[in-house]
Design a protein around this motif. Structure first.
Motif, mmCIF file in Angstrom:
data_model
loop_
_atom_site.group_PDB
_atom_site.id
_atom_site.type_symbol
_atom_site.label_atom_id
_atom_site.label_comp_id
_atom_site.label_asym_id
_atom_site.label_seq_id
_atom_site.Cartn_x
_atom_site.Cartn_y
_atom_site.Cartn_z
ATOM 1 N N ALA C 27 0.824 -1.205 0.000
ATOM 2 C CA ALA C 27 0.000 0.000 0.000
ATOM 3 C C ALA C 27 0.860 1.257 0.000
ATOM 4 N N GLN C 110 -5.426 2.199 -0.461
ATOM 5 C CA GLN C 110 -4.295 2.573 -1.314
ATOM 6 C C GLN C 110 -3.958 1.428 -2.261
ATOM 7 N N VAL C 113 -6.751 1.315 -4.925
ATOM 8 C CA VAL C 113 -6.562 2.375 -5.899
ATOM 9 C C VAL C 113 -5.472 2.006 -6.910
ATOM 10 N N GLN C 114 -4.403 1.398 -6.415
ATOM 11 C CA GLN C 114 -3.347 0.936 -7.328
ATOM 12 C C GLN C 114 -3.881 -0.061 -8.338
ATOM 13 N N ILE C 116 -6.965 -0.658 -9.325
ATOM 14 C CA ILE C 116 -7.922 -0.100 -10.283
ATOM 15 C C ILE C 116 -7.202 0.820 -11.270
ATOM 16 N N GLY C 117 -6.333 1.665 -10.731
ATOM 17 C CA GLY C 117 -5.635 2.618 -11.587
ATOM 18 C C GLY C 117 -4.780 1.951 -12.648
ATOM 19 N N GLN C 118 -4.234 0.792 -12.318
ATOM 20 C CA GLN C 118 -3.405 0.094 -13.296
ATOM 21 C C GLN C 118 -3.906 -1.331 -13.501
ATOM 22 N N HIS C 119 -5.164 -1.409 -13.839
ATOM 23 C CA HIS C 119 -5.778 -2.741 -13.915
ATOM 24 C C HIS C 119 -5.163 -3.625 -14.991
ATOM 25 N N LEU C 170 -14.789 6.253 -2.864
ATOM 26 C CA LEU C 170 -13.394 6.056 -3.287
ATOM 27 C C LEU C 170 -12.674 7.400 -3.401
ATOM 28 N N LEU C 174 -8.895 10.228 -1.784
ATOM 29 C CA LEU C 174 -7.839 10.853 -2.578
ATOM 30 C C LEU C 174 -7.753 12.366 -2.398
#
Lengths: 200, 200, 200, 200
Positions: C27, C110, C113-114, C116-119, C170, C174
């Motif tokens: 995380a 955290q 988010v990682q 999802i952001g870089q699925h 979500l 942020l």
DNA sequence: AATGAATGAGGCTTCATTCAT
DNA sequence: GATGAATGAAGCCTCATTCAT
């Protein structure tokens, strides 16, 4: 599970092998031109293994400079007694040892010369060498002073004389190629002795 | 169109400036750590200009080692007369010059020490230095021999004595940090003289 | 020989400890910057042990992402009844729970988010999260629809509203640094409620 | 000789191309998985050229995060007038712009999310984003307050409402895969507006 | 001649994974 | 099962050299 005695031994030997080859390569090719890959290959060890035993190239160099000093040369260089009964014999024996050591140190001395010559680039190893040099000179001064008192040596500035003596030892490494040095090894005792102002 | 005299002069000076800074950097940081970019910056010259005046890094190093020798030190080092009338005075004056030169050569000597210490890495520059050393020692031997004949020096192996003398000169550069060397510069004449076995 | 109950327990705890520290490190530092060595050290476990409990780094990451969801958050997030008698109270209580969970989930989010952001980089863990998100949104839609029917909420596109609600949860993670989030935790219930179009 | 205008232009374009591809790759694959080699290849540039334009990977990332903000998004995000005559229209137009920007920012937002999510790993870029977020929220608060005064919006804590609004914008990026986001882009204006407590 | 951008080979270092003990 | 040494692939970065302007 701790490592077995056998494993410890094997690791010790591996480390020794790496250091040995590193000293050789650093001496011959210099710090920059000696690559970790070359050391690993020379030591018959995988590339990554070098980093198992030494944190990084800097540390490897540091140990290449300091370990031989601590493990071999320090004791041998300081192996003389300023308070010996027969100072003339003691001094001659000391010179004999020093010349012999310096001839044998050939490879190691190339390392030393690099460190001293570029001490700003190698501050840590230099510090160790510098401290040893001070210790060495102080003990030298003592035997010189005692030699003078007991009438074996002429009067002279003992600080200067001791320094000149060390400078001479280091310098002869730089005057000759390897072959020549060994050819005249016996002879160098004579000017070394002369530098101490022997009484005739 | 040929270059004007003025242009020639300007180029000459530019080349000189580059070489000067190269000597300094090679001496202090060593061959590998001295980059062309550093030299250019130190000389206040554009990056590409270095290559206008020197074919490549190797050549730059070669000239950094050899030009000072040819332009300054060779003549000064050999400036003594083995056939002088008053050999004692000549020898003392020679020692005076040599010590002075070696103190002044500080930076350059660091270069020399590198080349000698790693002569396999620098065969071309080493060759030049080696040849000079031979010339120097031969002339030294001559004055020593004449000194002995004329009763100014005691008998000794002149080859060995000459070599010891050169070794001593090179060695004192390695015993001291810069500050100390200049402090004791006067004193070093004494052991240098002693190495030649003066008659008392 | 089968393992004793005690041993099984010890192993279970060891695995738990490793996973816990892995979640924390993944995380805070991200997937690549988290090394197995760091995890092992943080968990007070030998380097090799990590591989005893998790096949490889990928698997460790996968479990770091999915186990907290399955063991803690899935049930808590879905703990509301779309068919409750008093829907206004049920919705308010649901929001209360969700905000509380999201505040507590700080570290875990955290990770989320990682992923999802870089699925594209983490397809397997993403799949699990994506599926959960679908389940969550479907149940949300149900309670929203029922809220609308029973006159507690205004009319709105329930798909859009549910999605907006999740996005909001979500997103607030942020907007604030950690300190601020906890300071205003109570307050966030208000806009969350507003997003569901409460009847006034 | 200074560079010609043509050259300057070409360099500018080269830098732009590199940065563009870097943003794309950093966004999709994350900081660590994006290698300089990949960026160079994607930009159709040699490996070494990346270092001609950006000091190191860290700096490349920093510029990838900050330049789009400064060159495009900052102005667009702040392009609304808290003192407009017709505040209802101004607010609706603002929301329209924000949603549109956030949809277009897709790729860039993945970068932003990484930086915020792991702000301890990226302190410098984070600082820039954090400062912008403060500016944005302050201006938002102003228009919200004015909207409330002029009777367009219901009363609410303007700090909380502004923060919730920004959180929502960031959050919707995380709820959907790329396809879905564009499908529902129009719709998201509705909950965004709802978050500001419009008067009915 | 002067400049400095372009190139890519090569070096140090990190680290996931394997495997012997 | 537990440990940590061994391995080498891969990444970042430096820098000598080339070359267009």
């Amino acid at each position: 599970m701790p490592l077995s005695h056998k494993q410890m031994k094997a690791m010790e030997q591996k480390r020794e092998k790496i250091l040995e080859q590193a000293i050789l390569l650093f001496a011959e090719q210099g710090y920059e031109s000696t690559t970790i890959a070359k050391v690993a290959k020379a030591a018959g060890v995988s590339f990554g293994s070098v980093f198992t035993y030494f944190e990084n190239k800097d540390q490897l160099f540091y140990h290449a400079v300091t370990e031989p000093l601590e493990k071999q040369y320090r004791e041998a260089m300081l192996d003389f007694n300023p308070n010996a009964e027969d100072l003339l014999t003691e001094i001659k024996s000391m010179i004999d040892k020093h010349i012999t050591i310096f001839i044998e140190m050939r490879t190691y001395l190339q390392l030393v010369v690099q460190v001293i010559g570029q001490h700003t680039k190698f501050p840590e190893p230099f510090k160790v060498l510098d401290e040893f040099s001070l210790t060495f000179i102080l003990k030298l001064q003592k035997i010189i002073r005692n030699g003078q008192k007991s009438g074996v040596l002429e009067e002279s500035d003992e600080d200067l004389t001791a320094t000149a003596y060390l400078g001479f030892l280091l310098g002869i490494r730089l005057t000759f190629t390897d072959y020549a040095v060994s050819r005249v090894r016996e002879k160098f005792k004579i000017p070394a002795f002369q530098l101490l102002y022997p009484k005739r």
